[in-house]
Design an enzyme around this catalytic site. Structure first.
Site, mmCIF file in Angstrom:
data_model
loop_
_atom_site.group_PDB
_atom_site.id
_atom_site.type_symbol
_atom_site.label_atom_id
_atom_site.label_comp_id
_atom_site.label_asym_id
_atom_site.label_seq_id
_atom_site.Cartn_x
_atom_site.Cartn_y
_atom_site.Cartn_z
ATOM 1 N N LYS A 1 0.822 -1.211 0.000
ATOM 2 C CA LYS A 1 0.000 0.000 0.000
ATOM 3 C C LYS A 1 0.859 1.265 0.000
ATOM 4 O O LYS A 1 0.403 2.331 -0.404
ATOM 5 C CB LYS A 1 -0.962 -0.016 1.169
ATOM 6 C CG LYS A 1 -1.978 -1.141 0.988
ATOM 7 C CD LYS A 1 -3.126 -1.103 1.953
ATOM 8 C CE LYS A 1 -4.183 -2.118 1.567
ATOM 9 N NZ LYS A 1 -3.743 -3.517 1.757
HETATM 10 C C1 LIG Z 1 -4.391 -4.631 1.238
HETATM 11 C C2 LIG Z 1 -3.612 -5.875 1.105
HETATM 12 C C3 LIG Z 1 -3.989 -6.898 0.201
HETATM 13 C C4 LIG Z 1 -5.251 -6.828 -0.626
HETATM 14 O O1 LIG Z 1 -5.212 -5.846 -1.624
HETATM 15 P P1 LIG Z 1 -6.567 -5.310 -2.316
HETATM 16 O O2 LIG Z 1 -6.149 -4.182 -3.154
HETATM 17 O O3 LIG Z 1 -7.464 -4.898 -1.176
HETATM 18 O O4 LIG Z 1 -7.159 -6.440 -3.089
HETATM 19 C C5 LIG Z 1 -3.152 -8.005 0.074
HETATM 20 N N1 LIG Z 1 -2.036 -8.120 0.825
HETATM 21 C C6 LIG Z 1 -1.652 -7.184 1.713
HETATM 22 C C7 LIG Z 1 -0.420 -7.396 2.508
HETATM 23 C C8 LIG Z 1 -2.413 -6.021 1.880
HETATM 24 O O5 LIG Z 1 -2.033 -5.085 2.758
#
Ligand SMILES: *Cc1c(COP(=O)(O)O)cnc(C)c1O
Length: 477
Positions: free
Chosen positions: A119
């Protein structure tokens, strides 16, 4: 580039990028998408290959983003990309390096940012875009959010110290991992306010909704969000699909991607890249035990779960009951028919908690047209994948990446590299790693002593008046 809503009417105004940047949902409750996908032909892809080789990830980011963002001087956009992806922000100068695993798999390492989760990649850019636009408009922004882990810390690390921006982040007291708590609470910055609410994650989210529903308060304190439906976050993620393809496919042939999925944000960016013409053969969607999306791609039935039906798993960032970006994909699936999307998401889903596309020609041709397949993975699969990749490749992967490795192995085709998106570092989920391989993951030096640092957190009852009083006090300071 102009944007439209997944629930829009033909004559609705089509806002530009900067108008939708600071907004969440479209006024009709839909999600924004570009009115068409810019096409990257072979010549463009060759040019991007050259740009990545000579100007690195920030140069590639500018090249890709400029197709989606008008109304900014190219030099300004380049500067924002340099700030987000330049030296010192990510642990590798490549920002998203790749490495090869046994059995036709590759990893694209998305977790080299300040909070060790993917993120960071979108948030770092979002912070710079916000700061730029708020400066042009001469206003500020109070980001109010609730987090159970990765999103809140990525937002705080990206937004701290930016002009005009302050962050109030609610967390359920005592319910995050010690590492996640330490990561957020060790931040010492007057513009960041960590709040531990005596309640669970849903209580935190309800508090955010209650504050935002008070429009006078929201306006006065310039309250906004950074949630996963934000288009700028999605478009920032398109860039690493391009970078990973360029790095793995040195001959320009197709690759496939496997994506650990929760809110359908990450894989939606892959869908956008594929619609732009990036040579992506298959997009493999991986869920954990919370398999709402896997169920849809297998049966055509989309049935959202209640909070009570959502299981707490060892890949917690994928524990979702309702995939907030899924409406965007359904819009494309149904030939961009906003009327049908409105009927499904505004009526059917609200009234019945589900919809069924199994009998439609669109669903029956989904795989051929969009290259999307899915699968789910359980706790035992996760442990096995972590142990397997450790043994075969000497690499530790985190539990979310392990879900994607598990499902990816079912879909590998000879001659087509399968790139698994690595979404977090194992250090964030040490207990599960230890369960899988019998030892703790190594801790990158930048996290040394994290849990010992002084904590900056305000404890609060689950009470909206207390929260509003805190915001009023801190923002007018
Ligand atoms: C947020 C997250 C996901 C999922 O991603 P999306 O965009 O919500 O599908 C997968 N792995 C980790 C470590 C995350 O923080």
């Amino acid at each position: 580039m102009r944007y439209l809503s997944t629930r829009g009417l033909p004559d609705d105004p089509r806002p530009g990028f900067w108008d939708i940047l600071l907004e969440g949902l479209a006024p009709d409750g839909g999600l924004y998408l570009p009115q068409n996908y810019p096409q990257a032909d072979d010549q463009t892809l060759d040019r991007w290959r050259h740009v990545l080789a000579t100007e690195g990830y920030p140069g590639l980011a500018q090249a890709v983003l400029s197709l989606f963002i008008d109304g900014i001087d190219p030099a300004d956009l380049r500067r924002l990309c340099e700030l987000a992806y330049g030296p010192g922000v990510f642990s590798s100068p490549e920002v998203v390096p790749v490495s090869e695993l046994d059995g036709g798999l590759w990893l694209a390492h998305l977790s080299g940012g300040p909070t060790a989760a993917f993120k960071d990649i979108a948030m770092q850019l979002l912070g710079r875009l916000f700061e730029f636009e708020l400066g042009r408009r001469g206003r500020g922004l109070t980001i109010l959010g609730a987090t159970s882990g990765d999103t809140g810390s990525a937002a705080e690390y990206a937004m701290r110290g930016l002009a005009g921006i302050r962050v109030f982040m609610l967390t359920p007291a005592g319910r995050m991992t010690p590492f996640q708590q330490a990561q957020m609470f060790s931040l010492d910055d007057p513009s960041i306010v960590n709040i531990a609410v005596d309640g669970v994650f849903d209580d935190c989210q309800d508090l955010v909704k209650e504050v935002s529903a008070d429009l006078a308060f929201k306006h006065r304190y310039e309250i906004g969000a950074v949630n996963s439906i934000n288009w700028a976050r999605l478009v920032a993620q398109v860039v690493y699909y391009v970078a990973a393809w360029l790095r793995v496919s040195t001959t320009g042939g197709p690759v496939s991607f496997a994506v650990p999925t929760g809110n359908f944000g990450d894989i939606m960016a892959g869908h956008v890249a594929r619609m732009m013409g990036l040579p992506i053969d298959t997009l493999v969607l991986a869920t954990n035990e919370n398999d709402v999306l896997d169920e849809f791609f297998h049966t055509g039935v989309y049935r959202v779960r209640s909070a009570a039906e959502t299981r707490a798993t060892s890949s917690p960032s994928m524990d979702i009951s309702k995939a907030s970006n899924f409406e965007r994909f359904v819009f494309d699936l149904l030939g961009r028919d906003a009327g049908r999307v409105r009927e499904l998401f505004a009526d059917r889903l609200v009234a019945e908690g589900m919809f069924d596309l199994s009998g439609t020609p669109e669903f029956q041709t989904l795989r051929q047209r969009f290259g999307l397949v899915s699968g789910s993975s359980r706790h035992a699969d996760r442990l096995a994948a972590i142990a397997d990749v450790d043994r075969r490749d000497g690499v530790l992967i985190d539990p979310h990446t392990a879900d994607a490795v598990t499902v990816a192995r079912r879909h590998v085709q000879p001659g087509v590299p399968m790139i698994v998106l690595e979404t977090a570092l194992p250090v964030k989920f040490a207990a599960t790693i230890e369960e899988a391989v019998g030892r703790r993951p190594e801790r990158p030096a930048r996290f040394d002593g994290l849990e010992d640092r002084p904590r900056h957190v305000v404890e609060m009852p689950d009470d909206v008046a207390t929260l509003k009083a805190l915001i009023a006090e801190r923002v007018s300071r």
